[in-house]
Design a protein around this motif. Structure first.
Motif, mmCIF file in Angstrom:
data_model
loop_
_atom_site.group_PDB
_atom_site.id
_atom_site.type_symbol
_atom_site.label_atom_id
_atom_site.label_comp_id
_atom_site.label_asym_id
_atom_site.label_seq_id
_atom_site.Cartn_x
_atom_site.Cartn_y
_atom_site.Cartn_z
ATOM 1 N N LYS A 132 0.817 -1.219 0.000
ATOM 2 C CA LYS A 132 0.000 0.000 0.000
ATOM 3 C C LYS A 132 0.853 1.272 0.000
ATOM 4 O O LYS A 132 0.400 2.334 0.435
ATOM 5 C CB LYS A 132 -0.966 0.032 1.202
ATOM 6 N N LYS A 133 2.096 1.174 -0.489
ATOM 7 C CA LYS A 133 2.941 2.359 -0.585
ATOM 8 C C LYS A 133 2.422 3.269 -1.706
ATOM 9 O O LYS A 133 1.735 2.826 -2.625
ATOM 10 C CB LYS A 133 4.386 1.968 -0.869
ATOM 11 N N GLU A 134 2.786 4.553 -1.634
ATOM 12 C CA GLU A 134 2.390 5.504 -2.664
ATOM 13 C C GLU A 134 3.585 6.083 -3.415
ATOM 14 O O GLU A 134 3.418 6.883 -4.331
ATOM 15 C CB GLU A 134 1.557 6.624 -2.050
ATOM 16 N N MET A 135 4.778 5.680 -3.013
ATOM 17 C CA MET A 135 5.995 6.021 -3.753
ATOM 18 C C MET A 135 6.931 4.831 -3.625
ATOM 19 O O MET A 135 7.153 4.321 -2.530
ATOM 20 C CB MET A 135 6.647 7.286 -3.194
ATOM 21 N N VAL A 136 7.452 4.361 -4.769
ATOM 22 C CA VAL A 136 8.264 3.137 -4.776
ATOM 23 C C VAL A 136 9.546 3.384 -5.562
ATOM 24 O O VAL A 136 9.515 3.858 -6.708
ATOM 25 C CB VAL A 136 7.490 1.956 -5.397
ATOM 26 N N VAL A 137 10.666 3.044 -4.953
ATOM 27 C CA VAL A 137 11.984 3.137 -5.581
ATOM 28 C C VAL A 137 12.369 1.762 -6.104
ATOM 29 O O VAL A 137 12.263 0.767 -5.383
ATOM 30 C CB VAL A 137 13.037 3.620 -4.553
ATOM 31 N N GLY A 138 12.814 1.688 -7.359
ATOM 32 C CA GLY A 138 13.223 0.425 -7.950
ATOM 33 C C GLY A 138 14.710 0.406 -8.279
ATOM 34 O O GLY A 138 15.347 1.456 -8.404
ATOM 35 N N PRO A 139 15.290 -0.789 -8.440
ATOM 36 C CA PRO A 139 16.729 -0.901 -8.722
ATOM 37 C C PRO A 139 17.082 -0.661 -10.189
ATOM 38 O O PRO A 139 16.260 -0.861 -11.084
ATOM 39 C CB PRO A 139 17.050 -2.350 -8.328
ATOM 40 N N VAL A 140 18.326 -0.217 -10.390
ATOM 41 C CA VAL A 140 18.849 0.076 -11.726
ATOM 42 C C VAL A 140 20.238 -0.531 -11.833
ATOM 43 O O VAL A 140 21.023 -0.495 -10.875
ATOM 44 C CB VAL A 140 18.926 1.600 -11.975
ATOM 45 N N ILE A 141 20.548 -1.079 -13.003
ATOM 46 C CA ILE A 141 21.876 -1.646 -13.232
ATOM 47 C C ILE A 141 22.348 -1.274 -14.632
ATOM 48 O O ILE A 141 21.532 -0.966 -15.508
ATOM 49 C CB ILE A 141 21.866 -3.193 -13.048
ATOM 50 N N LEU A 142 23.647 -1.284 -14.847
ATOM 51 C CA LEU A 142 24.186 -0.943 -16.163
ATOM 52 C C LEU A 142 24.202 -2.153 -17.089
ATOM 53 O O LEU A 142 24.531 -3.265 -16.669
ATOM 54 C CB LEU A 142 25.616 -0.429 -16.039
#
Length: 377
Positions: free
Chosen positions: A156-166
């Motif tokens: 139920k979050k309203e802001m989500v950070v996702g992972p990034v890779i090269l």
């Protein structure tokens, strides 16, 4: 000289302590496994671009391969006055991918931050409640939206950070960039695991339009050329941290391309570092200062050793402690994001402190160039 030894040693211990704390934070952060529930969340994928003709085909192809109902997402590309064939590439793709809801807009510049302007341009026309941003040089995993959906429904979050890779080629310069990416991703995960999150990447960042509006959007952030991601995140964490979460999942990891030009890499890193002057998070500020001091200390100690001012054994001991702390953080991030693919950045670890020191100093006292434009701090 005893004072100098003490300062170098104290900074090294502080640095190692910070990284070990982040290392422990990654373990505390739960790895999320997609549940394959029935999709119900609607997403508006917002992509600011400028001169991405060589990268757009791969991004658009990855969008076409997303395993998510087309009626539950739209793609909004905001073109920041590209001078290449970006629009033509999009139009050609659009002709053969009619089931997808896509919009191509020209940016409207209102501030000194093109990406914030681009996102603000898209917001009034969104058809879905969730904004999810990425970049023109990215490749999206096929279960990207589905994984975000499952995470949102569960937490139920309203802001989500996702992972990034090269996405890299097999050469040292790309491995050098991978070192920094893994360190940044490890720092991001570790800080969230320790409930001290402060970092994200706009290549994989989501929030509801309602929450964005509730936060006041980019108000108070427009004086910074960047910060459409990190500074907005810190604003959210300052006001309503319970609504923010980190999605630790390989299935949600976005790939972005490594850069082939040294000057462009330098300018990109100065652009990233320049955001730190707008940090509102005291932990973030402390970590940024310690990292800069560590890199400056090691570089200074190395130069003093060449001038026979300090013993080489002392320089080697500083490097060994720093490398060990760096490596364990990157090792844990590497296991999640690259499946444990072999990565032993010995040469990069010697060069990187000088590179980082230059970018940090330039970010504090100068500007940068990006996509053919000059920006001031």
């Amino acid at each position: 000289m005893d004072i100098l030894f003490f300062c170098f040693g104290f900074i090294t211990v502080m640095y190692a302590g910070f990284l070990l704390h982040l290392f422990s934070g990654i373990a505390k952060l739960r790895t999320f496994a997609p549940k394959n529930t029935t999709p119900t969340t609607g997403f508006s994928i917002v992509i600011p671009i400028r001169n991405e003709a060589k990268n757009l085909p791969a991004l658009l192809q990855s969008i076409a391969q997303l395993k998510y109902p087309p009626e539950l997402f739209e793609v909004i590309i905001i073109d920041d006055f590209s001078t290449d064939q970006s629009e033509r590439i999009y139009l050609n793709w659009r002709l053969t991918h009619s089931p997808f809801d896509t919009t191509f807009l020209e940016n409207v510049r209102r501030t000194g931050s093109p990406k914030k302007d681009a996102i603000a341009r898209a917001l009034p026309i969104l058809k879905h409640p969730w904004v999810i941003t990425t970049d023109g040089d990215c490749i999206l995993p096929e279960n990207w939206l589905h994984t975000f959906h499952d995470f949102i429904q569960e937490t139920k979050k309203e802001m989500v950070v996702g992972p990034v890779i090269l996405k890299t080629k097999n050469n040292w310069f790309h491995d050098f960039q991978q070192l920094e990416t893994l360190a940044l991703q490890g720092t991001t995960m570790g800080s969230f695991g320790n409930h001290q999150g402060f970092m994200c990447n706009g290549a994989n960042f989501a929030y509801t339009k309602a929450f964005f509006t509730e936060l006041g959007g980019f108000d108070g952030l427009n004086q910074y050329a960047g910060g459409d991601d990190v500074l907005l995140l810190q604003k959210a964490l300052q006001q309503q941290p319970q609504k923010v979460g980190y999605l630790k999942s390989a299935a949600a990891t976005v790939e972005t391309r490594a850069i082939d030009d040294l000057f462009e890499v330098l300018q990109q890193r100065i652009r990233w570092a320049a955001k730190s002057t707008g940090y509102s998070n005291s932990y973030a500020k402390g970590l940024a200062v310690v990292v800069l001091l560590m890199n400056l200390s090691w570089g200074t100690a190395l130069l003093l050793a060449f001038n026979h001012k300090v013993p080489w054994a002392f320089v080697a001991s500083i490097w060994a402690v720093k490398y060990a702390a760096d490596f364990i953080l990157m090792y844990r991030a590497n296991n999640l994001l690259r499946g444990g693919k072999f990565f032993l950045p010995l040469a990069s670890s010697v060069v990187y402190p000088f590179f980082s020191s230059v970018t940090g100093i330039c970010a504090l006292f100068g500007g940068f160039r990006w996509k053919g434009r000059a920006f001031r701090r």
